[in-house]
Design a protein around this motif. Structure first.
Motif, PDB file in Angstrom:
ATOM      1  N   LEU A  42       0.557   5.550  60.185  1.00 22.33           N
ATOM      2  CA  LEU A  42       1.549   6.624  60.230  1.00 22.33           C
ATOM      3  C   LEU A  42       2.439   6.608  58.991  1.00 22.33           C
ATOM      4  O   LEU A  42       2.931   7.665  58.571  1.00 22.33           O
ATOM      5  CB  LEU A  42       2.396   6.498  61.501  1.00 22.33           C
ATOM      6  CG  LEU A  42       1.651   6.770  62.810  1.00 22.33           C
ATOM      7  CD1 LEU A  42       2.583   6.624  64.001  1.00 22.33           C
ATOM      8  CD2 LEU A  42       1.018   8.160  62.803  1.00 22.33           C
ATOM      9  N   ALA A  43       2.662   5.439  58.413  1.00 22.14           N
ATOM     10  CA  ALA A  43       3.422   5.386  57.153  1.00 22.14           C
ATOM     11  C   ALA A  43       2.656   6.103  56.052  1.00 22.14           C
ATOM     12  O   ALA A  43       3.252   6.827  55.229  1.00 22.14           O
ATOM     13  CB  ALA A  43       3.682   3.935  56.756  1.00 22.14           C
ATOM     14  N   LEU A  44       1.347   5.936  56.027  1.00 19.60           N
ATOM     15  CA  LEU A  44       0.512   6.644  55.052  1.00 19.60           C
ATOM     16  C   LEU A  44       0.552   8.140  55.307  1.00 19.60           C
ATOM     17  O   LEU A  44       0.626   8.945  54.370  1.00 19.60           O
ATOM     18  CB  LEU A  44      -0.924   6.127  55.131  1.00 19.60           C
ATOM     19  CG  LEU A  44      -1.927   6.747  54.154  1.00 19.60           C
ATOM     20  CD1 LEU A  44      -1.524   6.452  52.717  1.00 19.60           C
ATOM     21  CD2 LEU A  44      -3.333   6.201  54.428  1.00 19.60           C
ATOM     22  N   VAL A  45       0.521   8.538  56.575  1.00 14.96           N
ATOM     23  CA  VAL A  45       0.634   9.962  56.928  1.00 14.96           C
ATOM     24  C   VAL A  45       1.930  10.544  56.393  1.00 14.96           C
ATOM     25  O   VAL A  45       1.947  11.612  55.760  1.00 14.96           O
ATOM     26  CB  VAL A  45       0.552  10.133  58.458  1.00 14.96           C
ATOM     27  CG1 VAL A  45       1.016  11.530  58.867  1.00 14.96           C
ATOM     28  CG2 VAL A  45      -0.864   9.896  58.941  1.00 14.96           C
ATOM     29  N   GLN A  46       3.044   9.870  56.636  1.00 15.92           N
ATOM     30  CA  GLN A  46       4.336  10.381  56.183  1.00 15.92           C
ATOM     31  C   GLN A  46       4.399  10.481  54.659  1.00 15.92           C
ATOM     32  O   GLN A  46       4.924  11.464  54.113  1.00 15.92           O
ATOM     33  CB  GLN A  46       5.460   9.481  56.693  1.00 15.92           C
ATOM     34  CG  GLN A  46       6.855  10.033  56.389  1.00 15.92           C
ATOM     35  CD  GLN A  46       7.940   9.147  56.950  1.00 15.92           C
ATOM     36  OE1 GLN A  46       7.976   7.956  56.664  1.00 15.92           O
ATOM     37  NE2 GLN A  46       8.828   9.704  57.750  1.00 15.92           N
ATOM     38  N   GLU A  47       3.846   9.486  53.969  1.00 17.39           N
ATOM     39  CA  GLU A  47       3.863   9.509  52.498  1.00 17.39           C
ATOM     40  C   GLU A  47       3.055  10.684  51.955  1.00 17.39           C
ATOM     41  O   GLU A  47       3.482  11.389  51.030  1.00 17.39           O
ATOM     42  CB  GLU A  47       3.308   8.184  51.968  1.00 17.39           C
ATOM     43  CG  GLU A  47       3.389   8.013  50.462  1.00 17.39           C
ATOM     44  CD  GLU A  47       4.795   7.753  49.977  1.00 17.39           C
ATOM     45  OE1 GLU A  47       5.010   7.794  48.761  1.00 17.39           O
ATOM     46  OE2 GLU A  47       5.677   7.520  50.829  1.00 17.39           O
ATOM     47  N   ILE A  48       1.886  10.937  52.547  1.00 11.36           N
ATOM     48  CA  ILE A  48       1.051  12.056  52.093  1.00 11.36           C
ATOM     49  C   ILE A  48       1.743  13.385  52.369  1.00 11.36           C
ATOM     50  O   ILE A  48       1.747  14.289  51.512  1.00 11.36           O
ATOM     51  CB  ILE A  48      -0.325  12.000  52.785  1.00 11.36           C
ATOM     52  CG1 ILE A  48      -1.094  10.760  52.331  1.00 11.36           C
ATOM     53  CG2 ILE A  48      -1.127  13.255  52.485  1.00 11.36           C
ATOM     54  CD1 ILE A  48      -2.391  10.529  53.089  1.00 11.36           C
ATOM     55  N   VAL A  49       2.324  13.516  53.547  1.00  6.64           N
ATOM     56  CA  VAL A  49       3.003  14.769  53.912  1.00  6.64           C
ATOM     57  C   VAL A  49       4.179  15.024  52.970  1.00  6.64           C
ATOM     58  O   VAL A  49       4.416  16.149  52.527  1.00  6.64           O
ATOM     59  CB  VAL A  49       3.453  14.721  55.379  1.00  6.64           C
ATOM     60  CG1 VAL A  49       4.351  15.922  55.702  1.00  6.64           C
ATOM     61  CG2 VAL A  49       2.242  14.720  56.309  1.00  6.64           C
ATOM     62  N   ARG A  50       4.926  13.984  52.631  1.00  2.00           N
ATOM     63  CA  ARG A  50       6.052  14.143  51.696  1.00  2.00           C
ATOM     64  C   ARG A  50       5.565  14.592  50.326  1.00  2.00           C
ATOM     65  O   ARG A  50       6.202  15.440  49.678  1.00  2.00           O
ATOM     66  CB  ARG A  50       6.799  12.814  51.565  1.00  2.00           C
ATOM     67  CG  ARG A  50       7.730  12.503  52.719  1.00  2.00           C
ATOM     68  CD  ARG A  50       8.414  11.165  52.485  1.00  2.00           C
ATOM     69  NE  ARG A  50       9.369  10.846  53.528  1.00  2.00           N
ATOM     70  CZ  ARG A  50      10.020   9.696  53.607  1.00  2.00           C
ATOM     71  NH1 ARG A  50       9.810   8.755  52.692  1.00  2.00           N
ATOM     72  NH2 ARG A  50      10.881   9.463  54.577  1.00  2.00           N
ATOM     73  N   LEU A  51       4.460  14.022  49.869  1.00  2.00           N
ATOM     74  CA  LEU A  51       3.909  14.416  48.570  1.00  2.00           C
ATOM     75  C   LEU A  51       3.527  15.890  48.552  1.00  2.00           C
ATOM     76  O   LEU A  51       3.539  16.535  47.500  1.00  2.00           O
ATOM     77  CB  LEU A  51       2.686  13.556  48.231  1.00  2.00           C
ATOM     78  CG  LEU A  51       2.962  12.130  47.766  1.00  2.00           C
ATOM     79  CD1 LEU A  51       1.656  11.389  47.551  1.00  2.00           C
ATOM     80  CD2 LEU A  51       3.785  12.128  46.486  1.00  2.00           C
ATOM     81  N   HIS A  52       3.192  16.439  49.701  1.00  2.00           N
ATOM     82  CA  HIS A  52       2.839  17.858  49.790  1.00  2.00           C
ATOM     83  C   HIS A  52       4.043  18.742  50.129  1.00  2.00           C
ATOM     84  O   HIS A  52       3.883  19.932  50.425  1.00  2.00           O
ATOM     85  CB  HIS A  52       1.745  18.058  50.842  1.00  2.00           C
ATOM     86  CG  HIS A  52       0.383  17.608  50.388  1.00  2.00           C
ATOM     87  ND1 HIS A  52       0.010  16.279  50.387  1.00  2.00           N
ATOM     88  CD2 HIS A  52      -0.682  18.310  49.903  1.00  2.00           C
ATOM     89  CE1 HIS A  52      -1.224  16.186  49.925  1.00  2.00           C
ATOM     90  NE2 HIS A  52      -1.671  17.381  49.623  1.00  2.00           N
ATOM     91  N   GLY A  53       5.234  18.174  50.119  1.00  2.00           N
ATOM     92  CA  GLY A  53       6.445  18.953  50.372  1.00  2.00           C
ATOM     93  C   GLY A  53       6.654  19.296  51.825  1.00  2.00           C
ATOM     94  O   GLY A  53       7.382  20.252  52.142  1.00  2.00           O
ATOM     95  N   GLY A  54       6.067  18.531  52.748  1.00  2.00           N
ATOM     96  CA  GLY A  54       6.186  18.830  54.163  1.00  2.00           C
ATOM     97  C   GLY A  54       6.948  17.777  54.932  1.00  2.00           C
ATOM     98  O   GLY A  54       7.564  16.862  54.354  1.00  2.00           O
ATOM     99  N   THR A  55       6.904  17.881  56.257  1.00  2.00           N
ATOM    100  CA  THR A  55       7.578  16.930  57.140  1.00  2.00           C
ATOM    101  C   THR A  55       6.642  16.568  58.288  1.00  2.00           C
ATOM    102  O   THR A  55       5.748  17.344  58.649  1.00  2.00           O
ATOM    103  CB  THR A  55       8.876  17.517  57.720  1.00  2.00           C
ATOM    104  OG1 THR A  55       8.565  18.689  58.500  1.00  2.00           O
ATOM    105  CG2 THR A  55       9.855  17.885  56.613  1.00  2.00           C
ATOM    106  N   VAL A  56       6.866  15.405  58.871  1.00  2.00           N
ATOM    107  CA  VAL A  56       6.131  14.979  60.063  1.00  2.00           C
ATOM    108  C   VAL A  56       7.129  14.319  61.003  1.00  2.00           C
ATOM    109  O   VAL A  56       7.984  13.537  60.586  1.00  2.00           O
ATOM    110  CB  VAL A  56       4.973  14.018  59.704  1.00  2.00           C
ATOM    111  CG1 VAL A  56       5.472  12.791  58.967  1.00  2.00           C
ATOM    112  CG2 VAL A  56       4.202  13.614  60.960  1.00  2.00           C
TER     113      VAL A  56
END
Length: 383
Positions: free
Chosen positions: A347-361
């Motif tokens: 889930l930490a990897l998920v959050q990092e990827i989402v942030r890089l795409h300008g999104g939120t989780v």
């Protein structure tokens, strides 16, 4: 010119001007009201003459004397009451107008503070190197802006150093772990007639080496995320379908039903990274579900963003853990997570990827009947 005046002096000058304007307005209005009240008494003076500048004689006919005293006394009392009432009205009006003017001008004086607060709210880990607070401002905020900009530079350097250390450490660990895994597999192949105790020990060591290898691979992925191009045109519906197909064997093994819902939404990003986001979230929803439960992936376009929801029928997540689950190595149920082979970074990897795409989780909702994870991503442009 206004930027050279400090906020303290701005407020001081505005307060002085406001007090002066209020006092002048109050005096003028009260004088006007008092003059009107005095003029109302002139009707009782029948005739008057002056013999010099020091004396004034008022002549009243005898037949009007009694009526004059009675009416004059009554009129004086009425004018006193009227003057007092008008005075209170004027005071209230001037106070209200002064408050409105003070609110307006204090907002103007404190506008740099509001702008400063709004700019600092936009700062996050991804924008440390891009965000700079303006230093061409009032004296109080100039030094503060310079200090914050310096702090942002130091934080950016610290994050870069942390990522570099993580990547270097993972690279250094990858080779010895691969050698250990190879030697263990070779030993198992050469000693097929080993005792049961030795076989258990060997199996345990292989599991731990594989777990460490998975951890190293994830750390390498997290350290290299920024180097992955994010310019692919992505259709989310086919990607969701691909994720569900790839995870069907795991779902069948756990007795979980997988379903897809919603519409197709297009966005720009990394096809590989966003696939990993959907895969990790869906895999977690399957692993931490009830036997015979279900997992649904839905995609909708809401408020100009792609909204991806992963719903499961698991036992839910306690409210105090809903933000912590995205932190590295955090586990709600440590024994269960380790038994399933997790390393605590999915889930930490998920959050990092989402942030890089300008999104939120985030956890949109969670109860005993299941949990919904919501991912929002900007539509139509690269982050």
């Amino acid at each position: 010119m206004s930027k050279r005046i400090s906020v303290q002096w701005r407020i001081t000058l505005l307060t002085a001007l406001l007090i002066a304007a209020a006092c002048v307005s109050l005096n003028l209005l009260l004088f006007y009201s008092g003059s009107g009240s005095m003029d109302a008494l002139n009707g009782f003076v029948v005739e008057y003459k002056t013999e010099n500048q020091q004396e004034m004689t008022i002549q009243i006919p005898k037949e009007n004397m009694q009526a004059f005293f009675s009416d004059f006394s009554q009129q004086v009392n009425e004018e006193k009451v009227r003057f007092e009432r008008i005075g209170w009205y004027i005071t209230a009006l001037v106070t209200l107008l002064s408050a409105i003017i003070a609110y307006f001008f204090s907002g103007k004086a404190l506008k740099p503070l509001k702008d400063f607060a709004q700019q600092t709210e936009q700062i996050n880990e991804e924008s440390l190197t891009d965000t700079r607070l303006p230093e061409d401002t009032t004296a109080e905020f100039r030094q503060l802006s310079e200090s914050v900009n310096g702090m942002l530079d130091r934080l950016a350097q610290a994050f870069d150093a942390q990522r570099q250390f993580t990547g270097n450490a993972a690279h250094e660990l990858r080779t010895p772990l691969a050698l250990m895994q190879t030697r263990l597999e070779l030993f198992a192949a050469e000693h097929r007639q080993m005792s049961e105790e030795t076989a258990k020990l060997l199996h345990f060591q292989q599991e731990q080496v594989e777990r460490l290898s998975a951890l190293v691979r994830t750390l390498l992925e997290m350290s290299d995320l920024r180097s992955v191009p994010r310019t692919d045109r992505i259709d989310l519906a086919p990607m969701v379908e691909e994720v569900l197909v790839d995870l069907t064997p795991l779902a069948q093994k756990n007795g979980i039903t997988l379903t897809q819902a919603g519409e197709n939404v297009q966005l720009v990003g990394s096809d590989v990274l966003l696939y990993r986001v959907l895969f990790n979230l869906t895999e977690n929803a399957i692993k931490y579900n009830r036997t015979g439960g279900s997992v649904e992936l839905s995609v909708e376009q809401e408020h100009g963003q792609a909204a991806i929801r992963v719903r499961d029928t698991g036992p839910g997540i306690a409210e105090e853990y809903r933000d912590s689950i995205f932190q590295p190595f955090f586990r709600v149920d440590k024994s269960r997570s380790r038994a399933m082979g997790g390393v605590g970074l999915g889930l930490a990897l998920v959050q990092e990827i989402v942030r890089l795409h300008g999104g939120t989780v985030r956890v949109e909702q969670s109860a005993d009947t299941g949990t919904t994870i919501l991912v929002t991503l900007p539509v139509g442009k690269a982050a």
